[in-house]
Design an enzyme around this catalytic site. Structure first.
Site, PDB file in Angstrom:
ATOM      1  N   CYS A   1       0.839  -1.197   0.000  1.00 27.40           N
ATOM      2  CA  CYS A   1       0.000   0.000   0.000  1.00 27.40           C
ATOM      3  C   CYS A   1       0.880   1.255   0.000  1.00 27.40           C
ATOM      4  O   CYS A   1       1.481   1.589  -1.015  1.00 27.40           O
ATOM      5  CB  CYS A   1      -0.964  -0.037   1.179  1.00 27.40           C
ATOM      6  SG  CYS A   1      -2.381   1.071   0.997  1.00 27.40           S
TER       7      CYS A   1
ATOM      8  N   GLU B   1      -1.409  -9.481   3.173  1.00 29.17           N
ATOM      9  CA  GLU B   1      -1.286 -10.126   4.485  1.00 29.17           C
ATOM     10  C   GLU B   1      -2.624 -10.626   5.021  1.00 29.17           C
ATOM     11  O   GLU B   1      -2.681 -11.574   5.813  1.00 29.17           O
ATOM     12  CB  GLU B   1      -0.652  -9.165   5.503  1.00 29.17           C
ATOM     13  CG  GLU B   1      -1.472  -7.948   5.879  1.00 29.17           C
ATOM     14  CD  GLU B   1      -1.217  -6.730   4.998  1.00 29.17           C
ATOM     15  OE1 GLU B   1      -1.479  -5.602   5.457  1.00 29.17           O
ATOM     16  OE2 GLU B   1      -0.770  -6.926   3.849  1.00 29.17           O
TER      17      GLU B   1
ATOM     18  N   HIS C   1      -3.437  -5.335   0.215  1.00 25.13           N
ATOM     19  CA  HIS C   1      -2.877  -5.852   1.470  1.00 25.13           C
ATOM     20  C   HIS C   1      -2.903  -7.374   1.446  1.00 25.13           C
ATOM     21  O   HIS C   1      -3.847  -8.001   1.946  1.00 25.13           O
ATOM     22  CB  HIS C   1      -3.689  -5.337   2.662  1.00 25.13           C
ATOM     23  CG  HIS C   1      -3.484  -3.893   2.975  1.00 25.13           C
ATOM     24  ND1 HIS C   1      -2.575  -3.451   3.912  1.00 25.13           N
ATOM     25  CD2 HIS C   1      -4.067  -2.778   2.461  1.00 25.13           C
ATOM     26  CE1 HIS C   1      -2.617  -2.122   3.981  1.00 25.13           C
ATOM     27  NE2 HIS C   1      -3.505  -1.689   3.099  1.00 25.13           N
TER      28      HIS C   1
END
Length: 553
Positions: free
Chosen positions: A343, A472, A470
């Site tokens: 990001c 993750e 993102h």
């Protein structure tokens, strides 16, 4: 429908989220369909505008819900997809009605009565401290906690006691006597090397059988199948070859601010059979101003950065530390150190490239310099500058690869497109893309319009990838995020092998591990010997930083 409620007492931070996640995993391993709901007492309608330093990371769901980080634990442990409706807050309750008192305890008491005793099980997580002076486990705090819960109309059927060691028989007898619970309904959650042992503790102490007895499910389920989970937990404990990652961020004083990033790094590291060490670097400490004001902090930060096998810059907001992040991105680019930007981490990499390679010395984001003459990153047209909550580009969005020959496409198995979760207001300026690409920066992933940049790479760099999304949030113990896996693999010299493995579409499931011919090796031993990608393990913060052991919630 059966309901299990997990509450906590004595002190905060005991691990209600991990306990609930572990119970969910255990019940799922017994063949049940399981989902999870988190009830938060704060007055916000969601977690979107809360400070990461005070409340930990904002976890983003597929539907764009900005929720508490515990929902990330639920998704990772149980491998499920949740929605914003799985996070209930006081703000949501007040938005829907005119209730003027604390609604949850009373509502749950009524709820347990309405659904019936055989459909509701309350698990209370409580602290049993050990006084160093006498070495005795003290049960009074838990007794008072249970008494207080009962005074509000809720009676726990199972106690999950957090302690540094196994609950001794004397302490268990006291809790059984004064909390009016049978001994088999008192579980110890003692300190373990990593949190993935928690479901195994519950299984070994027959927590599932106690729950099934309360819920009248005896004889209707199978024994829990946790072989793969056990294999990962045991294999993780034996890792010793290090991989050192510098995480350069704004909220490094609290690791929970980047909890999902940390978990994704762990998933990838264990897949590469490496022990993760994370060096937390406050971005401001890399800046020239710190060199003058606090030279020791400056030297320490640079020592960590230069000693890293890889550099990661996570997402964030605001201009504090941005210059330090740009410096870190440049260091990784120039010195050919594996780099992953998420990001804002992608955006600062683009800004740095524009300044250093294109010669646009004043290149910047309009988030940090609204009047910059060289806007590399701009506010998205559909965003709102007056309303902060829920006005970003949120949730699952599609990214299309522009070529299958780039590293990111290979890591994702040669797919034409991927769906990843987003949370941002700013984007790379599409008017600058052509100039950047002619100078060596490649935008290998774009949205469906071709105007929004999603993935950036430097092709001739060992590993330099930035993503607007993102990744993750979708990383799982048995299926690490591809870009995290590639990042860790590059940091320990395994990238080519990982990309070949990913492009072949080989199963990541741990059941594919070959057992030894003589049958003498355990599954964990087989796991350590066989080079298998896609299997990982969460870990305690102490273990990750190399400065402590024990259970981390």
């Amino acid at each position: 429908m059966k309901y299990v409620l997990v509450t906590g007492g004595v002190v905060s931070g005991l691990g209600k989220g991990v306990t609930a996640s572990s119970i969910g995993l255990l019940l799922k391993a017994c063949g049940l369909r399981v989902t999870a709901i988190k009830i938060d007492p704060y007055l916000n309608t969601d977690a979107g505008t809360m400070s990461p330093i005070e409340h930990g990371e904002v976890y983003v769901l597929d539907d764009g819900g900005e929720v508490d980080l515990d929902l990330g634990n639920y998704e990772r442990f149980m491998d499920v997809k949740l929605t914003r409706d799985n996070n209930i807050t006081t703000g949501k309750i007040y938005q829907a009605s005119d209730i003027e008192s604390m609604p949850f305890i009373q509502a749950l008491g009524h709820f347990s009565y309405r659904v019936g005793a055989n459909n509701f099980c309350l698990v209370h997580v409580s602290l049993v401290p050990v006084l160093n002076v006498v070495g005795e486990q003290k049960t009074k705090p838990t007794q008072h906690s249970v008494r207080g819960l009962r005074s509000q109309g809720l009676s726990p059927q199972i106690l999950a006691c957090r302690s540094t060691m196994v609950l001794d028989e004397n302490a268990k007898a006291k809790l059984s006597q004064f909390c009016l619970l049978p001994g088999e309904n008192i579980i110890t959650l003692y300190d373990v090397p990593n949190i993935w042992h928690i479901p195994l503790l519950l299984r070994d102490q027959k927590a599932h059988e106690a729950i099934f007895k309360v819920l009248n499910l005896q004889g209707m389920t199978q024994e829990p199948d946790l072989d793969e989970w056990t294999c990962r937990a045991e294999a993780c404990d034996l890792l010793h070859e290090p991989v050192r990652i510098a995480l350069v961020g704004k909220y490094t004083c609290l690791s929970d601010s980047y909890l999902s990033v940390l978990k994704a790094l762990i998933h990838a590291s264990v897949s590469c059979q490496k022990k993760l060490t994370v060096d937390w670097i406050s971005a401001t400490n890399l800046e020239d101003a710190t060199a003058k004001e606090s030279p020791d902090a400056y030297k320490a930060a640079w020592k960590l950065l230069k000693g890293a096998d890889g550099v990661l810059i996570p997402g964030g907001f605001g201009d504090r530390g941005v210059q330090g992040k740009i410096i870190a991105a440049k260091y990784a680019r120039v010195n050919r150190i594996p780099y992953l930007g998420i990001c804002l981490g992608m955006q600062v990499a683009v800004i740095e490239f524009a300044r250093s390679v294109l010669g646009l010395k004043d290149a910047n984001s309009t988030e940090f310099e609204p009047n910059t003459k060289s806007p590399c990153v701009i506010f998205m047209p559909e965003g709102s500058k007056t309303h902060m909550g829920g006005t970003m580009r949120l949730g699952s969005r599609r990214t299309y690869f522009q070529t299958k020959e780039c590293k990111s496409a290979k890591l994702y198995g040669g797919k034409s497109f991927i769906d990843e979760r987003h949370r941002h207001r700013y984007e790379v300026n599409p008017d600058l893309v052509t100039r950047l690409e002619k100078s060596g920066l490649s935008f290998t992933g774009k949205d469906e319009t071709g105007q929004r940049m999603e993935i950036v790479e430097i092709p001739n760099h060992p590993y330099f990838i930035g993503v607007q999304f993102h990744p993750e949030f979708k990383s799982r113990p048995g299926n690490p995020s591809p870009v995290f896996l590639g990042f860790i693999a590059a940091a320990c010299g395994q990238l080519e092998a990982v990309m070949q493995h990913s492009s072949r579409g080989v199963s990541n499931d741990i059941s594919s591990i070959k057992t030894y011919q003589n049958g003498s090796a355990t599954k964990a031993q087989a796991y350590r010997q066989e080079y298998v990608y896609g299997n990982g393990i969460g870990n305690g913060n102490g273990n990750v930083n190399g400065n402590g052991n024990g259970l981390h919630y």
